[in-house]
Design a protein around this motif. Structure first.
Motif, PDB file in Angstrom:
ATOM      1  N   PRO A   1       0.828  -1.215   0.000  1.00  0.00           N
ATOM      2  CA  PRO A   1       0.000   0.000   0.000  1.00  0.00           C
ATOM      3  C   PRO A   1       0.857   1.259   0.000  1.00  0.00           C
ATOM      4  CG  PRO A   1      -0.726  -1.567   1.685  1.00  0.00           C
ATOM      5  CD  PRO A   1       0.575  -2.068   1.176  1.00  0.00           C
ATOM      6  N   GLY A   2       0.355   2.398  -0.692  1.00  0.00           N
ATOM      7  CA  GLY A   2      -0.780   2.391  -1.540  1.00  0.00           C
ATOM      8  C   GLY A   2      -0.477   1.972  -2.961  1.00  0.00           C
ATOM      9  N   SER A   3       0.761   2.187  -3.491  1.00  0.00           N
ATOM     10  CA  SER A   3       1.138   1.626  -4.780  1.00  0.00           C
ATOM     11  C   SER A   3       2.663   1.567  -4.829  1.00  0.00           C
ATOM     12  CB  SER A   3       0.609   2.478  -5.930  1.00  0.00           C
ATOM     13  OG  SER A   3       1.086   3.804  -5.853  1.00  0.00           O
ATOM     14  N   ALA A   4       3.246   0.895  -3.844  1.00  0.00           N
ATOM     15  CA  ALA A   4       4.700   0.822  -3.710  1.00  0.00           C
ATOM     16  C   ALA A   4       5.212  -0.413  -4.427  1.00  0.00           C
ATOM     17  CB  ALA A   4       5.096   0.786  -2.234  1.00  0.00           C
ATOM     18  N   PHE A   5       5.931  -0.207  -5.527  1.00  0.00           N
ATOM     19  CA  PHE A   5       6.467  -1.291  -6.338  1.00  0.00           C
ATOM     20  C   PHE A   5       7.888  -1.617  -5.872  1.00  0.00           C
ATOM     21  CE2 PHE A   5       3.900   0.169 -10.329  1.00  0.00           C
ATOM     22  CZ  PHE A   5       2.724  -0.124  -9.667  1.00  0.00           C
ATOM     23  N   ASN A   6       8.163  -2.898  -5.624  1.00  0.00           N
ATOM     24  CA  ASN A   6       9.479  -3.327  -5.183  1.00  0.00           C
ATOM     25  C   ASN A   6       9.959  -4.521  -5.999  1.00  0.00           C
ATOM     26  OD1 ASN A   6      10.106  -1.937  -2.321  1.00  0.00           O
ATOM     27  ND2 ASN A   6       7.912  -2.355  -2.483  1.00  0.00           N
ATOM     28  N   SER A   7      11.226  -4.471  -6.418  1.00  0.00           N
ATOM     29  CA  SER A   7      11.863  -5.595  -7.103  1.00  0.00           C
ATOM     30  C   SER A   7      13.116  -5.992  -6.343  1.00  0.00           C
ATOM     31  CB  SER A   7      12.252  -5.225  -8.536  1.00  0.00           C
ATOM     32  OG  SER A   7      13.156  -6.182  -9.080  1.00  0.00           O
ATOM     33  N   TYR A   8      13.270  -7.288  -6.116  1.00  0.00           N
ATOM     34  CA  TYR A   8      14.481  -7.834  -5.514  1.00  0.00           C
ATOM     35  C   TYR A   8      15.223  -8.750  -6.489  1.00  0.00           C
ATOM     36  CZ  TYR A   8      12.875  -6.051  -1.022  1.00  0.00           C
ATOM     37  OH  TYR A   8      12.468  -5.227   0.008  1.00  0.00           O
ATOM     38  N   TRP A   9      14.857  -8.708  -7.780  1.00  0.00           N
ATOM     39  CA  TRP A   9      15.614  -9.481  -8.757  1.00  0.00           C
ATOM     40  C   TRP A   9      17.064  -9.001  -8.752  1.00  0.00           C
ATOM     41  CZ3 TRP A   9      13.585 -13.724 -10.552  1.00  0.00           C
ATOM     42  CH2 TRP A   9      12.213 -13.828 -10.839  1.00  0.00           C
TER      43      TRP A   9
END
Length: 385
Positions: free
Chosen positions: A162-170
């Motif tokens: 929330p509310g639009s938190a984009f996460n990448s761990y690649w």
């Protein structure tokens, strides 16, 4: 005899110590951190790029002066060092460089909160000075939000909070340069808050490069959807995300996913048993008690998004699904093609070849150079409608 046994014992101990030392040496480059080795010291250098430090340089964060950041007005009484530059504005038609790193290391984490239409913001990643991107994906789809609507996603390499938190761990290694850009193909200005966390370290010789490719068919032709085709080289396939709109009644996920590798022609090496099975679900994703689809989001697979018809303008069922091949990467030596059947049911217990609206992102690692990607669909073909 005793001397020989002693010599053998000493040799075995020496071999064990050498192996232990080699294993330890492999972890001290700062890559592959996990709970089992997080205590290990390393000479790797941690750096971070954000609107507060565009270059990621040591001791250069939070230096924006009033008038040079999107937070200038809010910080007008406090001045430098008080959140003067928390975000960037990307104008319509503009391509903004999020990161340009001339060094050796790896991206370890990306966080961002893009505004606007997520299909009209295009992420691209370039490794070691290449001209063609190794990643070219609308930002929403890269993070499993292909329908432009927020929903929680809780997996190992991708999380959306929330509310639009984009996460990448690649993990994304590079040897000379890493360049990441965002293009705004929309007609409205967008704001982007972001942070790219990376390490500067020695990259092993056997480390491959991260790739991601977007495709869409609206509708599918011949009830067959191609997730990716034309991958050339040696590598391994690590993930699938699909945004699937069903345009007919009934259960829609009977189709088999197929992996054609290393010269396969008519028949693949890997053929699944059904769409819900590939995404590690079963029996139509149905909660039998409630008689409805049941969403789930796990470390390696999920049906994380279910958009139900509302009886008015949202007339079709839409789904978001992911499957990460982290424990079971699909390895290829020369080439790879992946397809999935768009298959449902018709009367008399017969399969129905469907015409769904399907978008996808596939993720893989491979040695460079990679084959050129097909052209990204035009703006009108990208739009969710």
């Amino acid at each position: 005899m005793k001397k020989r046994r002693g010599f053998v014992l000493i040799s075995l101990v020496a071999m064990f110590c050498f192996h232990l030392g080699s294993t330890y040496a492999q972890t001290t480059n700062g890559l592959g951190s996990n709970l089992g080795n997080i205590f290990t010291l390393s000479d790797a250098k941690t750096r971070s790029i954000s609107p507060e430090n565009f270059t990621g340089e040591k001791g250069k964060g939070g230096m924006a002066e009033l008038g040079n950041g999107t937070g200038s007005h809010a910080a007008r009484e406090l001045g430098q060092g008080w959140k003067v530059s928390p975000s960037v504005k990307i104008a319509p038609g503009e391509t903004f460089t999020l990161a340009d790193i001339d060094d050796e290391g790896a991206i370890q984490h990306i966080w961002m909160t893009p505004t606007g239409n997520w299909r009209f913001s295009i992420l691209r990643f370039y490794w070691d000075g290449e001209k063609e991107p190794s990643v070219e994906v609308p930002v929403g789809d890269f993070f499993g939000m292909g329908w432009g609507e927020y929903t929680p996603l809780n997996s190992l390499p991708i999380t959306v909070n929330p509310g639009s938190a984009f996460n990448s761990y690649w993990p994304m290694p590079f040897r000379k340069n890493c360049r990441i850009t965002m293009e705004n193909i929309g007609t409205e200005e967008m704001y982007l808050y972001y942070q790219i966390d990376y390490t500067l370290t020695d990259v092993p010789d056997d480390a491959a490069y991260f790739h991601a490719q977007f495709r869409r068919s609206n509708p599918t032709e011949g009830a067959l959807y191609t997730l990716v085709d034309g991958i050339k080289g040696k590598g391994h396939y690590v993930g699938t995300y699909m945004a699937w709109q069903v345009n007919n009644r009934g259960w829609w996920g009977e189709g088999e996913i197929k992996f054609f590798m290393d010269g396969d022609k008519k028949f693949p090496t890997i053929a699944g048993t059904g769409t819900e099975d590939y995404f590690l679900g079963s029996y139509n994703f149905e909660n039998k008690r409630k008689r409805e689809y049941e969403n789930y989001s796990t470390p390696y697979a999920g049906l994380h998004q279910i958009i139900r018809p509302d009886g008015l303008y949202d007339s079709q069922q839409r789904f978001g699904l992911y499957r990460w091949h982290i424990q079971d990467p699909i390895r290829f030596d020369k080439d790879l093609k992946v397809t999935i059947q768009d298959l449902g049911w018709r009367s008399d217990h017969r399969y129905l070849q469907q015409k769904s609206d399907i978008s996808s992102v596939v993720f893989w690692y491979q040695a460079e150079p990679h084959a050129k990607f097909p052209a990204l669909p035009a703006k009108n073909e990208l739009e969710v409608n």
